[in-house]
Design a protein around this motif. Structure first.
Motif, PDB file in Angstrom:
ATOM      1  N   HIS A 108      10.552 -32.928  35.484  1.00 38.11           N
ATOM      2  CA  HIS A 108       9.201 -32.547  35.062  1.00 38.11           C
ATOM      3  C   HIS A 108       9.077 -31.093  34.629  1.00 38.11           C
ATOM      4  O   HIS A 108       8.121 -30.735  33.936  1.00 38.11           O
ATOM      5  N   ALA A 109      10.013 -30.252  35.041  1.00 35.75           N
ATOM      6  CA  ALA A 109       9.960 -28.826  34.676  1.00 35.75           C
ATOM      7  C   ALA A 109      11.388 -28.336  34.438  1.00 35.75           C
ATOM      8  O   ALA A 109      11.942 -27.580  35.241  1.00 35.75           O
ATOM      9  N   PRO A 110      12.006 -28.780  33.342  1.00 33.12           N
ATOM     10  CA  PRO A 110      13.429 -28.502  33.120  1.00 33.12           C
ATOM     11  C   PRO A 110      13.791 -27.023  33.057  1.00 33.12           C
ATOM     12  O   PRO A 110      14.937 -26.663  33.308  1.00 33.12           O
ATOM     13  N   ASN A 111      12.829 -26.166  32.718  1.00 33.51           N
ATOM     14  CA  ASN A 111      13.135 -24.735  32.604  1.00 33.51           C
ATOM     15  C   ASN A 111      12.844 -23.943  33.878  1.00 33.51           C
ATOM     16  O   ASN A 111      13.052 -22.726  33.919  1.00 33.51           O
ATOM     17  N   ALA A 112      12.353 -24.631  34.893  1.00 36.03           N
ATOM     18  CA  ALA A 112      11.990 -23.927  36.131  1.00 36.03           C
ATOM     19  C   ALA A 112      13.232 -23.410  36.846  1.00 36.03           C
ATOM     20  O   ALA A 112      14.318 -23.984  36.756  1.00 36.03           O
ATOM     21  N   ARG A 113      13.056 -22.296  37.542  1.00 33.82           N
ATOM     22  CA  ARG A 113      14.105 -21.742  38.388  1.00 33.82           C
ATOM     23  C   ARG A 113      13.821 -22.196  39.819  1.00 33.82           C
ATOM     24  O   ARG A 113      12.667 -22.273  40.233  1.00 33.82           O
ATOM     25  N   MET A 114      14.878 -22.471  40.557  1.00 33.70           N
ATOM     26  CA  MET A 114      14.710 -22.916  41.937  1.00 33.70           C
ATOM     27  C   MET A 114      15.526 -22.031  42.864  1.00 33.70           C
ATOM     28  O   MET A 114      16.547 -21.464  42.473  1.00 33.70           O
ATOM     29  N   ALA A 115      15.056 -21.925  44.099  1.00 34.30           N
ATOM     30  CA  ALA A 115      15.758 -21.127  45.106  1.00 34.30           C
ATOM     31  C   ALA A 115      15.595 -21.778  46.470  1.00 34.30           C
ATOM     32  O   ALA A 115      14.575 -22.415  46.750  1.00 34.30           O
ATOM     33  N   VAL A 116      16.614 -21.632  47.303  1.00 35.00           N
ATOM     34  CA  VAL A 116      16.491 -22.014  48.713  1.00 35.00           C
ATOM     35  C   VAL A 116      16.890 -20.814  49.563  1.00 35.00           C
ATOM     36  O   VAL A 116      17.698 -19.979  49.156  1.00 35.00           O
ATOM     37  N   GLU A 117      16.298 -20.751  50.732  1.00 34.37           N
ATOM     38  CA  GLU A 117      16.563 -19.642  51.640  1.00 34.37           C
ATOM     39  C   GLU A 117      17.734 -19.991  52.551  1.00 34.37           C
ATOM     40  O   GLU A 117      17.798 -21.090  53.113  1.00 34.37           O
ATOM     41  N   GLU A 118      18.678 -19.063  52.687  1.00 34.75           N
ATOM     42  CA  GLU A 118      19.811 -19.263  53.585  1.00 34.75           C
ATOM     43  C   GLU A 118      19.475 -18.739  54.981  1.00 34.75           C
ATOM     44  O   GLU A 118      18.500 -18.025  55.186  1.00 34.75           O
ATOM     45  N   HIS A 119      20.320 -19.079  55.949  1.00 38.26           N
ATOM     46  CA  HIS A 119      20.052 -18.705  57.343  1.00 38.26           C
ATOM     47  C   HIS A 119      19.990 -17.193  57.538  1.00 38.26           C
ATOM     48  O   HIS A 119      19.271 -16.707  58.408  1.00 38.26           O
ATOM     49  N   ASP A 120      20.731 -16.450  56.737  1.00 36.98           N
ATOM     50  CA  ASP A 120      20.753 -14.997  56.909  1.00 36.98           C
ATOM     51  C   ASP A 120      19.614 -14.298  56.171  1.00 36.98           C
ATOM     52  O   ASP A 120      19.528 -13.070  56.154  1.00 36.98           O
ATOM     53  N   GLY A 121      18.719 -15.094  55.553  1.00 36.37           N
ATOM     54  CA  GLY A 121      17.588 -14.513  54.834  1.00 36.37           C
ATOM     55  C   GLY A 121      17.846 -14.294  53.360  1.00 36.37           C
ATOM     56  O   GLY A 121      16.949 -13.913  52.623  1.00 36.37           O
ATOM     57  N   GLY A 122      19.092 -14.532  52.909  1.00 35.57           N
ATOM     58  CA  GLY A 122      19.393 -14.455  51.494  1.00 35.57           C
ATOM     59  C   GLY A 122      18.970 -15.726  50.773  1.00 35.57           C
ATOM     60  O   GLY A 122      18.400 -16.642  51.376  1.00 35.57           O
ATOM     61  N   TYR A 123      19.255 -15.788  49.471  1.00 38.12           N
ATOM     62  CA  TYR A 123      18.823 -16.934  48.679  1.00 38.12           C
ATOM     63  C   TYR A 123      19.936 -17.451  47.783  1.00 38.12           C
ATOM     64  O   TYR A 123      20.728 -16.669  47.245  1.00 38.12           O
ATOM     65  N   LEU A 124      19.976 -18.769  47.615  1.00 34.90           N
ATOM     66  CA  LEU A 124      20.723 -19.399  46.534  1.00 34.90           C
ATOM     67  C   LEU A 124      19.708 -19.719  45.445  1.00 34.90           C
ATOM     68  O   LEU A 124      18.626 -20.244  45.731  1.00 34.90           O
ATOM     69  N   VAL A 125      20.032 -19.402  44.184  1.00 37.11           N
ATOM     70  CA  VAL A 125      19.100 -19.626  43.075  1.00 37.11           C
ATOM     71  C   VAL A 125      19.830 -20.319  41.936  1.00 37.11           C
ATOM     72  O   VAL A 125      21.035 -20.161  41.766  1.00 37.11           O
ATOM     73  N   THR A 126      19.062 -21.084  41.128  1.00 40.01           N
ATOM     74  CA  THR A 126      19.669 -21.751  39.977  1.00 40.01           C
ATOM     75  C   THR A 126      19.723 -20.824  38.770  1.00 40.01           C
ATOM     76  O   THR A 126      20.462 -21.084  37.827  1.00 40.01           O
ATOM     77  N   ALA A 127      18.927 -19.768  38.788  1.00 42.12           N
ATOM     78  CA  ALA A 127      18.914 -18.727  37.751  1.00 42.12           C
ATOM     79  C   ALA A 127      18.198 -17.525  38.349  1.00 42.12           C
ATOM     80  O   ALA A 127      17.394 -17.673  39.278  1.00 42.12           O
ATOM     81  N   PRO A 128      18.467 -16.331  37.851  1.00 41.01           N
ATOM     82  CA  PRO A 128      17.816 -15.144  38.413  1.00 41.01           C
ATOM     83  C   PRO A 128      16.294 -15.234  38.342  1.00 41.01           C
ATOM     84  O   PRO A 128      15.729 -15.683  37.348  1.00 41.01           O
ATOM     85  N   PHE A 129      15.634 -14.796  39.401  1.00 38.89           N
ATOM     86  CA  PHE A 129      14.176 -14.710  39.449  1.00 38.89           C
ATOM     87  C   PHE A 129      13.750 -13.339  38.919  1.00 38.89           C
ATOM     88  O   PHE A 129      14.558 -12.399  38.903  1.00 38.89           O
ATOM     89  N   PRO A 130      12.504 -13.188  38.472  1.00 38.09           N
ATOM     90  CA  PRO A 130      12.025 -11.867  38.070  1.00 38.09           C
ATOM     91  C   PRO A 130      12.218 -10.846  39.195  1.00 38.09           C
ATOM     92  O   PRO A 130      12.133 -11.190  40.374  1.00 38.09           O
ATOM     93  N   ASP A 131      12.467  -9.609  38.819  1.00 36.02           N
ATOM     94  CA  ASP A 131      12.707  -8.547  39.802  1.00 36.02           C
ATOM     95  C   ASP A 131      11.596  -8.495  40.840  1.00 36.02           C
ATOM     96  O   ASP A 131      10.414  -8.488  40.500  1.00 36.02           O
ATOM     97  N   GLY A 132      12.002  -8.460  42.109  1.00 40.75           N
ATOM     98  CA  GLY A 132      11.049  -8.315  43.198  1.00 40.75           C
ATOM     99  C   GLY A 132      10.453  -9.611  43.700  1.00 40.75           C
ATOM    100  O   GLY A 132       9.825  -9.635  44.768  1.00 40.75           O
ATOM    101  N   ASP A 133      10.619 -10.715  42.976  1.00 42.47           N
ATOM    102  CA  ASP A 133      10.010 -11.979  43.390  1.00 42.47           C
ATOM    103  C   ASP A 133      10.491 -12.435  44.761  1.00 42.47           C
ATOM    104  O   ASP A 133       9.733 -13.010  45.544  1.00 42.47           O
ATOM    105  N   LEU A 134      11.758 -12.224  45.028  1.00 40.06           N
ATOM    106  CA  LEU A 134      12.334 -12.656  46.304  1.00 40.06           C
ATOM    107  C   LEU A 134      12.497 -11.490  47.261  1.00 40.06           C
ATOM    108  O   LEU A 134      13.287 -11.552  48.213  1.00 40.06           O
ATOM    109  N   GLY A 135      11.743 -10.427  47.005  1.00 39.79           N
ATOM    110  CA  GLY A 135      11.826  -9.252  47.853  1.00 39.79           C
ATOM    111  C   GLY A 135      12.997  -8.382  47.448  1.00 39.79           C
ATOM    112  O   GLY A 135      13.732  -8.674  46.499  1.00 39.79           O
ATOM    113  N   THR A 136      13.170  -7.305  48.166  1.00 39.22           N
ATOM    114  CA  THR A 136      14.296  -6.405  47.920  1.00 39.22           C
ATOM    115  C   THR A 136      15.207  -6.413  49.135  1.00 39.22           C
ATOM    116  O   THR A 136      14.752  -6.549  50.263  1.00 39.22           O
TER     117      THR A 136
END
Length: 264
Positions: free
Chosen positions: A102-130
């Motif tokens: 339904h949203a082929p161009n959307a970026r996706m992310a999941v949060e890892e146990h250490d607080g980092g993220y796996l992403v399918t493509a880079p998110f805009p700067d600051g979106d996932l915190g610093t």
């Protein structure tokens, strides 16, 4: 709320409540939160990961041993060591496939146990915190095991587009929240900020009626309804204001301090 009521615990959203989009914390808000935390438990309740929540707790000077609710209620941790008190997960594979349809161009992310993220493509700067570790992976590598949250983001779409996307996805067996931009947070079924707050209040031997909660987003609605006194920020969407018992000033006008200064 009875006459003479006084909060025995305070739950605070971070983004749009304590902190504006420029990541600044007002001295008036810091002072009010520190005075409050010296008298009652102050619980940060946020959609952020632990890794991007901890620096805010440090800036606020929250006492050691307190609790924070992260990942929209899916994780409750003890500050400052990050001990996990409670964690809720789900398998997002069905949702991931539906998003791609339904949203082929959307970026996706999941949060890892250490607080980092796996992403399918880079998110805009600051979106996932610093400061959070971010690693780009293929769709099929995004969630090899159950996760606490799935984030869907498309900077080219609007908030209204994502409200419609949530309907088109036909989300079943999960909870979801549309953010203030084209942002969709998927959580385990039945999990929201009130889930983590139930855990935190039990740790403090307190009841929901004892809680003052403040927030500005759609992901705060359940928390505001759950608390003995739920207060919406002035710039919140109408449905958030409608769910609250009161509306305070905006984050730019130190709305949190205006409320806390009544009691602390």
């Amino acid at each position: 709320m009875t006459k003479g009521w006084r909060p025995k615990a305070v739950a605070l959203d971070i983004d749009g409540t304590l902190i504006d989009h420029d990541e600044s914390l007002s001295p008036a808000v810091v002072d009010a939160v520190r005075r409050t935390a010296a008298q009652v438990p102050v619980i940060l309740a946020t959609g952020r990961s632990w890794q991007t929540t901890r620096p805010v707790a440090e800036l606020l000077g929250l006492p050691d041993g307190g609790l924070v609710v992260c990942s929209n209620g899916a994780r409750t941790l003890r500050y400052p060591d990050g001990e996990v008190v409670d964690e809720r997960t789900f398998d997002p594979s069905t949702v991931i496939r539906s998003v791609r349809k339904h949203a082929p161009n959307a970026r996706m992310a999941v949060e890892e146990h250490d607080g980092g993220y796996l992403v399918t493509a880079p998110f805009p700067d600051g979106d996932l915190g610093t400061g959070a570790g971010i690693r780009v992976v293929a769709d099929e590598e995004l969630a090899p095991e159950p996760v606490t949250r799935l984030i869907i983001r498309d900077p080219e779409q609007s908030e209204a587009d994502f409200v419609q996307l949530a309907e088109r996805l036909g989300l079943h067996g999960v909870s979801y929240f549309v953010g203030w931009t084209a942002w969709l947070d998927i959580a385990p079924e039945g999990v929201d900020k009130s889930t983590g707050l139930k855990v935190a209040l039990a740790q403090c031997d307190l009841e929901p009626a004892d809680l003052l909660a403040m927030g500005d987003g759609r992901n705060d609605i359940e928390m505001l309804v759950y608390a003995g006194l739920g207060i919406s920020m002035g710039a919140a969407p109408d449905e958030v204001k409608a769910a609250a018992d009161e509306v305070t000033k905006s984050v730019q006008d130190d709305g949190v301090a205006a409320v806390l200064n009544r009691w602390f």
